[in-house]
Write a protein that holds these residues in place. Structure first.
Motif, mmCIF file in Angstrom:
data_model
loop_
_atom_site.group_PDB
_atom_site.id
_atom_site.type_symbol
_atom_site.label_atom_id
_atom_site.label_comp_id
_atom_site.label_asym_id
_atom_site.label_seq_id
_atom_site.Cartn_x
_atom_site.Cartn_y
_atom_site.Cartn_z
ATOM 1 N N LEU A 5 13.194 2.176 -8.485
ATOM 2 C CA LEU A 5 11.943 2.873 -7.747
ATOM 3 C C LEU A 5 11.106 1.068 -7.765
ATOM 4 O O LEU A 5 10.249 0.562 -7.499
ATOM 5 N N ASP A 6 11.208 1.115 -9.412
ATOM 6 C CA ASP A 6 10.478 0.106 -9.629
ATOM 7 C C ASP A 6 10.600 -1.730 -9.391
ATOM 8 O O ASP A 6 9.685 -2.519 -9.078
ATOM 9 N N GLY A 7 11.946 -1.357 -9.074
ATOM 10 C CA GLY A 7 13.382 -2.843 -8.982
ATOM 11 C C GLY A 7 12.024 -3.364 -7.634
ATOM 12 O O GLY A 7 12.287 -3.939 -7.043
ATOM 13 N N GLY A 8 12.890 -2.028 -6.966
ATOM 14 C CA GLY A 8 11.982 -2.063 -5.253
ATOM 15 C C GLY A 8 10.733 -2.456 -5.380
ATOM 16 O O GLY A 8 11.051 -3.623 -4.234
ATOM 17 N N ILE A 9 10.148 -1.899 -5.996
ATOM 18 C CA ILE A 9 8.544 -2.509 -5.606
ATOM 19 C C ILE A 9 8.067 -3.779 -5.968
ATOM 20 O O ILE A 9 7.754 -4.658 -5.098
ATOM 21 N N ALA A 10 8.896 -4.045 -6.819
ATOM 22 C CA ALA A 10 8.869 -5.827 -8.309
ATOM 23 C C ALA A 10 8.855 -6.304 -6.198
ATOM 24 O O ALA A 10 8.501 -7.583 -6.187
ATOM 25 N N VAL A 11 10.563 -5.995 -5.676
ATOM 26 C CA VAL A 11 11.423 -7.281 -4.975
ATOM 27 C C VAL A 11 10.094 -7.368 -3.754
ATOM 28 O O VAL A 11 9.259 -8.246 -3.280
ATOM 29 N N THR A 12 9.655 -5.980 -3.101
ATOM 30 C CA THR A 12 8.958 -5.832 -2.326
ATOM 31 C C THR A 12 7.650 -6.405 -2.234
ATOM 32 O O THR A 12 6.838 -7.566 -1.781
ATOM 33 N N MET A 13 6.487 -6.663 -3.849
ATOM 34 C CA MET A 13 5.982 -6.610 -3.791
ATOM 35 C C MET A 13 5.518 -8.292 -3.669
ATOM 36 O O MET A 13 4.937 -9.098 -3.213
ATOM 37 N N VAL A 14 6.697 -9.080 -5.111
ATOM 38 C CA VAL A 14 7.191 -11.017 -4.630
ATOM 39 C C VAL A 14 7.033 -10.849 -3.512
ATOM 40 O O VAL A 14 6.563 -12.730 -3.235
ATOM 41 N N ALA A 15 7.928 -10.657 -2.667
ATOM 42 C CA ALA A 15 8.582 -11.476 -1.062
ATOM 43 C C ALA A 15 7.318 -11.274 -0.608
ATOM 44 O O ALA A 15 7.015 -11.984 -0.309
ATOM 45 N N PRO B 60 14.799 8.238 -16.051
ATOM 46 C CA PRO B 60 14.372 7.120 -15.886
ATOM 47 C C PRO B 60 15.280 5.679 -14.745
ATOM 48 O O PRO B 60 14.722 4.902 -14.576
ATOM 49 N N MET B 61 16.205 6.568 -14.564
ATOM 50 C CA MET B 61 16.945 5.263 -14.339
ATOM 51 C C MET B 61 16.409 5.134 -12.348
ATOM 52 O O MET B 61 16.453 4.239 -12.141
ATOM 53 N N SER B 62 15.720 6.405 -11.795
ATOM 54 C CA SER B 62 15.998 5.781 -10.688
ATOM 55 C C SER B 62 14.631 5.486 -10.693
ATOM 56 O O SER B 62 13.797 5.245 -9.907
ATOM 57 N N GLN C 272 0.785 -1.431 -0.667
ATOM 58 C CA GLN C 272 0.202 0.396 0.296
ATOM 59 C C GLN C 272 1.023 1.526 -0.473
ATOM 60 O O GLN C 272 1.054 2.784 -0.774
ATOM 61 N N ASN C 273 2.130 1.775 0.739
ATOM 62 C CA ASN C 273 2.702 2.338 1.138
ATOM 63 C C ASN C 273 3.389 2.550 -0.353
ATOM 64 O O ASN C 273 3.941 3.951 -0.611
ATOM 65 N N ALA C 274 3.862 1.799 -1.177
ATOM 66 C CA ALA C 274 4.405 1.717 -2.250
ATOM 67 C C ALA C 274 3.761 2.391 -3.273
ATOM 68 O O ALA C 274 4.749 3.257 -4.139
ATOM 69 N N PHE C 275 2.601 2.099 -3.649
ATOM 70 C CA PHE C 275 1.760 2.218 -3.864
ATOM 71 C C PHE C 275 1.683 3.882 -4.003
ATOM 72 O O PHE C 275 1.592 4.749 -5.259
ATOM 73 N N VAL C 276 1.328 4.221 -2.620
ATOM 74 C CA VAL C 276 1.375 5.504 -2.790
ATOM 75 C C VAL C 276 2.504 6.440 -2.638
ATOM 76 O O VAL C 276 1.943 7.438 -3.623
#
Length: 211
Positions: A192-202, A186-188, A27-31
């Protein structure tokens, strides 16, 4: 019973509420992402705060005890929530492979990144909130602490927890705009999206494994 007791319970509720929601999560990542993009911040923050208010009120009323007494419902929510989180995580991973940037003057996506519609954004944050089985465990915890305050103080505790939710999501959603210059690259977004991906899957894997 004096005013100090009321403020103490409200303060305890505020601290407890913040302790439960100020953490890296779906939820926090999405906000945060919506805040950085400048998309539908007011309705997203309102939905999060209102959802928390309903959940906290349910906990104060004792619904948390009923939820813990129905483990089958929690198991179903666990697998549904896990499927949703993994799917959202894979979507974030796809975005990380095709990063986008923001135009700092408009906060609009470029490089072909389409803005998320209001209905889609609200639906997503509702799912991230209500399909998370851990939130119902938080209800039980808040309910037990609130009941320990006594009948006269439990709603002050609940009000403090609701205030914590409002403060946190408002800070996260509206404060994210200060990061826009950083995310003009774009690299930022890739990070961010890489971190979100890892967080969501974990998180999804953790739900399946019963963590």
């Amino acid at each position: 019973m004096n005013s100090i007791d009321f403020f103490h319970s409200a303060g305890l509720g505020l601290a407890t509420g913040l302790a439960l929601i100020v953490a890296i999560g779906a939820q926090n990542a999405f906000v945060l992402r919506q805040g950085i993009r400048g998309e539908h911040i007011v309705p997203i923050v309102a939905v999060c705060a209102l959802s928390d208010a309903v959940l906290i009120a349910a906990g104060v009323l004792g619904t948390g005890a009923l939820i813990t007494a129905a483990p089958a419902a929690v198991v179903i929510l666990r697998y549904v929530g896990a499927a949703f989180l993994v799917t959202y995580g894979l979507m974030a991973a796809r975005r990380a492979l095709r990063p986008q940037s923001l135009t700092t003057s408009e906060g609009a996506a470029k490089d072909g990144g389409a803005k998320r519609g209001l209905a889609a954004a609200v639906t997503t944050v509702l799912a991230l909130t209500w399909l998370n089985p851990h939130v119902y465990l938080d209800i039980a915890l808040l309910g037990s602490i609130a009941s320990a305050q006594g009948a006269q103080l439990q709603w002050w505790f609940g009000a403090g927890a609701m205030l914590g939710s409002i403060v946190w999501f408002s800070s996260l959603g509206f404060g994210a705009r200060f990061l826009r210059n950083f995310f003009a690259r774009p690299m930022s977004w890739r990070f961010l999206d890489g971190g979100i991906a890892v967080t969501m899957v974990a998180l999804g894997a953790g739900l399946v494994l019963g963590a």
